[in-house]
Design a protein around this motif. Structure first.
Motif, mmCIF file in Angstrom:
data_model
loop_
_atom_site.group_PDB
_atom_site.id
_atom_site.type_symbol
_atom_site.label_atom_id
_atom_site.label_comp_id
_atom_site.label_asym_id
_atom_site.label_seq_id
_atom_site.Cartn_x
_atom_site.Cartn_y
_atom_site.Cartn_z
ATOM 1 N N ALA A 107 20.680 -5.462 -12.382
ATOM 2 C CA ALA A 107 21.670 -5.400 -13.462
ATOM 3 C C ALA A 107 21.045 -5.916 -14.758
ATOM 4 O O ALA A 107 20.326 -6.926 -14.748
ATOM 5 N N PRO A 108 21.293 -5.251 -15.892
ATOM 6 C CA PRO A 108 20.673 -5.657 -17.159
ATOM 7 C C PRO A 108 21.044 -7.068 -17.613
ATOM 8 O O PRO A 108 20.309 -7.690 -18.360
ATOM 9 N N GLU A 109 22.173 -7.589 -17.141
ATOM 10 C CA GLU A 109 22.599 -8.932 -17.538
ATOM 11 C C GLU A 109 22.227 -9.985 -16.501
ATOM 12 O O GLU A 109 22.727 -11.103 -16.525
ATOM 13 N N TYR A 110 21.344 -9.634 -15.563
ATOM 14 C CA TYR A 110 20.915 -10.567 -14.528
ATOM 15 C C TYR A 110 20.336 -11.820 -15.181
ATOM 16 O O TYR A 110 19.625 -11.703 -16.173
ATOM 17 N N PRO A 111 20.644 -13.011 -14.734
ATOM 18 C CA PRO A 111 21.345 -13.408 -13.531
ATOM 19 C C PRO A 111 22.852 -13.597 -13.690
ATOM 20 O O PRO A 111 23.527 -13.884 -12.707
ATOM 21 N N ASP A 112 23.390 -13.440 -14.908
ATOM 22 C CA ASP A 112 24.846 -13.570 -15.057
ATOM 23 C C ASP A 112 25.571 -12.525 -14.227
ATOM 24 O O ASP A 112 26.574 -12.826 -13.576
ATOM 25 N N ASP A 113 25.122 -11.293 -14.273
ATOM 26 C CA ASP A 113 25.591 -10.236 -13.381
ATOM 27 C C ASP A 113 24.483 -10.070 -12.344
ATOM 28 O O ASP A 113 23.425 -9.546 -12.632
ATOM 29 N N GLN A 118 0.802 -1.220 0.000
ATOM 30 C CA GLN A 118 0.000 0.000 0.000
ATOM 31 C C GLN A 118 0.836 1.271 0.000
ATOM 32 O O GLN A 118 0.342 2.310 -0.366
ATOM 33 N N ARG A 119 2.094 1.196 0.403
ATOM 34 C CA ARG A 119 2.913 2.400 0.441
ATOM 35 C C ARG A 119 4.177 2.214 -0.383
ATOM 36 O O ARG A 119 5.055 1.446 -0.018
ATOM 37 N N ASP A 120 4.249 2.914 -1.486
ATOM 38 C CA ASP A 120 5.427 2.945 -2.354
ATOM 39 C C ASP A 120 5.984 1.578 -2.719
ATOM 40 O O ASP A 120 7.176 1.333 -2.588
ATOM 41 N N PRO A 121 5.161 0.663 -3.220
ATOM 42 C CA PRO A 121 5.717 -0.621 -3.644
ATOM 43 C C PRO A 121 6.491 -0.455 -4.946
ATOM 44 O O PRO A 121 6.315 0.526 -5.666
ATOM 45 N N ASP A 122 7.335 -1.427 -5.218
ATOM 46 C CA ASP A 122 7.999 -1.474 -6.515
ATOM 47 C C ASP A 122 7.910 -2.909 -7.015
ATOM 48 O O ASP A 122 7.805 -3.857 -6.228
ATOM 49 N N LEU A 123 7.953 -3.057 -8.316
ATOM 50 C CA LEU A 123 7.828 -4.347 -8.987
ATOM 51 C C LEU A 123 8.793 -4.345 -10.151
ATOM 52 O O LEU A 123 8.752 -3.439 -10.991
ATOM 53 N N LYS A 124 9.668 -5.331 -10.198
ATOM 54 C CA LYS A 124 10.599 -5.461 -11.321
ATOM 55 C C LYS A 124 10.678 -6.921 -11.722
ATOM 56 O O LYS A 124 10.610 -7.816 -10.873
ATOM 57 N N LEU A 125 10.834 -7.157 -13.015
ATOM 58 C CA LEU A 125 11.045 -8.503 -13.530
ATOM 59 C C LEU A 125 12.503 -8.670 -13.886
ATOM 60 O O LEU A 125 13.158 -7.728 -14.341
ATOM 61 N N SER A 126 13.005 -9.871 -13.709
ATOM 62 C CA SER A 126 14.357 -10.183 -14.162
ATOM 63 C C SER A 126 14.455 -9.895 -15.652
ATOM 64 O O SER A 126 13.509 -10.159 -16.408
ATOM 65 N N PRO A 127 15.594 -9.373 -16.120
ATOM 66 C CA PRO A 127 15.771 -9.203 -17.567
ATOM 67 C C PRO A 127 15.688 -10.538 -18.323
ATOM 68 O O PRO A 127 15.509 -10.561 -19.523
ATOM 69 N N ASN A 128 15.800 -11.644 -17.573
ATOM 70 C CA ASN A 128 15.707 -12.991 -18.130
ATOM 71 C C ASN A 128 14.388 -13.662 -17.717
ATOM 72 O O ASN A 128 14.280 -14.880 -17.700
ATOM 73 N N TYR A 129 13.381 -12.854 -17.387
ATOM 74 C CA TYR A 129 12.115 -13.364 -16.851
ATOM 75 C C TYR A 129 11.478 -14.489 -17.666
ATOM 76 O O TYR A 129 11.012 -15.469 -17.080
ATOM 77 N N PRO A 130 11.431 -14.418 -18.985
ATOM 78 C CA PRO A 130 10.765 -15.504 -19.714
ATOM 79 C C PRO A 130 11.372 -16.883 -19.427
ATOM 80 O O PRO A 130 10.668 -17.884 -19.489
ATOM 81 N N GLN A 131 12.657 -16.929 -19.075
ATOM 82 C CA GLN A 131 13.295 -18.198 -18.766
ATOM 83 C C GLN A 131 13.355 -18.490 -17.263
ATOM 84 O O GLN A 131 13.117 -19.608 -16.830
ATOM 85 N N ASP A 132 13.677 -17.463 -16.452
ATOM 86 C CA ASP A 132 13.916 -17.743 -15.027
ATOM 87 C C ASP A 132 12.734 -17.467 -14.106
ATOM 88 O O ASP A 132 12.766 -17.795 -12.927
ATOM 89 N N LYS A 133 11.656 -16.839 -14.624
ATOM 90 C CA LYS A 133 10.430 -16.562 -13.851
ATOM 91 C C LYS A 133 10.710 -15.831 -12.539
ATOM 92 O O LYS A 133 10.017 -16.008 -11.541
ATOM 93 N N THR A 134 11.716 -14.957 -12.546
ATOM 94 C CA THR A 134 12.116 -14.224 -11.347
ATOM 95 C C THR A 134 11.472 -12.848 -11.311
ATOM 96 O O THR A 134 11.562 -12.081 -12.269
ATOM 97 N N ILE A 135 10.816 -12.564 -10.180
ATOM 98 C CA ILE A 135 10.123 -11.305 -9.949
ATOM 99 C C ILE A 135 10.616 -10.728 -8.624
ATOM 100 O O ILE A 135 10.798 -11.468 -7.652
ATOM 101 N N PHE A 136 10.821 -9.421 -8.589
ATOM 102 C CA PHE A 136 11.214 -8.715 -7.369
ATOM 103 C C PHE A 136 10.087 -7.766 -6.982
ATOM 104 O O PHE A 136 9.534 -7.080 -7.841
ATOM 105 N N ILE A 137 9.771 -7.720 -5.683
ATOM 106 C CA ILE A 137 8.806 -6.755 -5.170
ATOM 107 C C ILE A 137 9.380 -6.129 -3.906
ATOM 108 O O ILE A 137 10.163 -6.748 -3.189
ATOM 109 N N SER A 138 9.009 -4.897 -3.662
ATOM 110 C CA SER A 138 9.417 -4.258 -2.411
ATOM 111 C C SER A 138 8.252 -3.436 -1.898
ATOM 112 O O SER A 138 7.410 -2.973 -2.657
ATOM 113 N N GLY A 139 8.250 -3.273 -0.597
ATOM 114 C CA GLY A 139 7.299 -2.402 0.057
ATOM 115 C C GLY A 139 8.068 -1.475 0.970
ATOM 116 O O GLY A 139 9.086 -1.870 1.557
#
Length: 189
Positions: free
Chosen positions: A160-166, A109-130
């Motif tokens: 990092a744009p090369e995540y997960p390698d970087d 509810q307060r200032d969340p953020d949502l980011k997908l891994s640059p490799n999301y289609p393969q690694d299905k990694t999602i980041f969230i913060s509150g």
């Protein structure tokens, strides 16, 4: 469009060829905060309102797959004050939504953020913060979560744009600067 404030703009990774832009709008009635997501496939000249789940939320965040033009995948984070957030996925450009997880480890509810891994289609990694809860990551499209950073006052996430390698991760902290992890969130400086 809703008489509202633009919360965020999202441009397709292949904007030069697909001309796709999304805007998340926030408006209010006397009883609720309302969110709308609008989509343009004409460089922003014409817009289509998308039907989204739980439009009467306190917060909404949208992320596009790095391969959006081919997989049409969007992730939507919705949150209400005092209740766990919800995560939805669309694989048809926002026409239909499927609930990925309805008991997120943050309220969003307060200032969340949502980011997908640059490799999301393969690694299905999602980041969230509150803002009050810290940084979390899932590697299975939202089913299980691990907390990577427990400090409060996170205002945004960068990967990092090369995540997960970087595997460097960054979080900006309200009135505290930036924290960086060089080892995928294990330790922070």
């Amino acid at each position: 469009m809703l008489d509202a404030t633009g919360e965020s703009l999202h441009v397709s990774p292949d904007f030069a060829t697909d001309g796709t832009v999304f805007i998340v709008l926030k408006g209010a009635t006397s009883e609720n905060t309302l969110y709308e997501v609008w989509k343009s496939t004409s460089l922003g000249f014409t817009w289509q309102k998308l039907s989204i789940p739980n439009a009467a939320s306190d917060k909404a965040r949208l992320a596009l797959s790095p391969n959006y033009s081919s997989d049409q995948t969007l992730i939507l984070l919705m949150g209400n004050w005092g209740t766990p957030g919800e995560l939805y996925r669309s694989t048809d450009g926002g026409q239909n939504w499927v609930l990925l997880k309805d008991n997120l480890p943050l309220n969003a509810q307060r200032d969340p953020d949502l980011k997908l891994s640059p490799n999301y289609p393969q690694d299905k990694t999602i980041f969230i913060s509150g803002y009050l809860e810290g940084l979390f990551r899932t590697k299975d499209d939202g089913q299980t979560w691990e907390q990577l950073y427990g400090e409060a006052a996170i205002t945004s996430i960068a990967i990092a744009p090369e995540y997960p390698d970087d595997n460097r991760l960054f979080v900006s902290l309200y009135n505290k600067g930036i924290a960086r992890s060089d080892n995928d969130g294990t330790t922070w400086t």
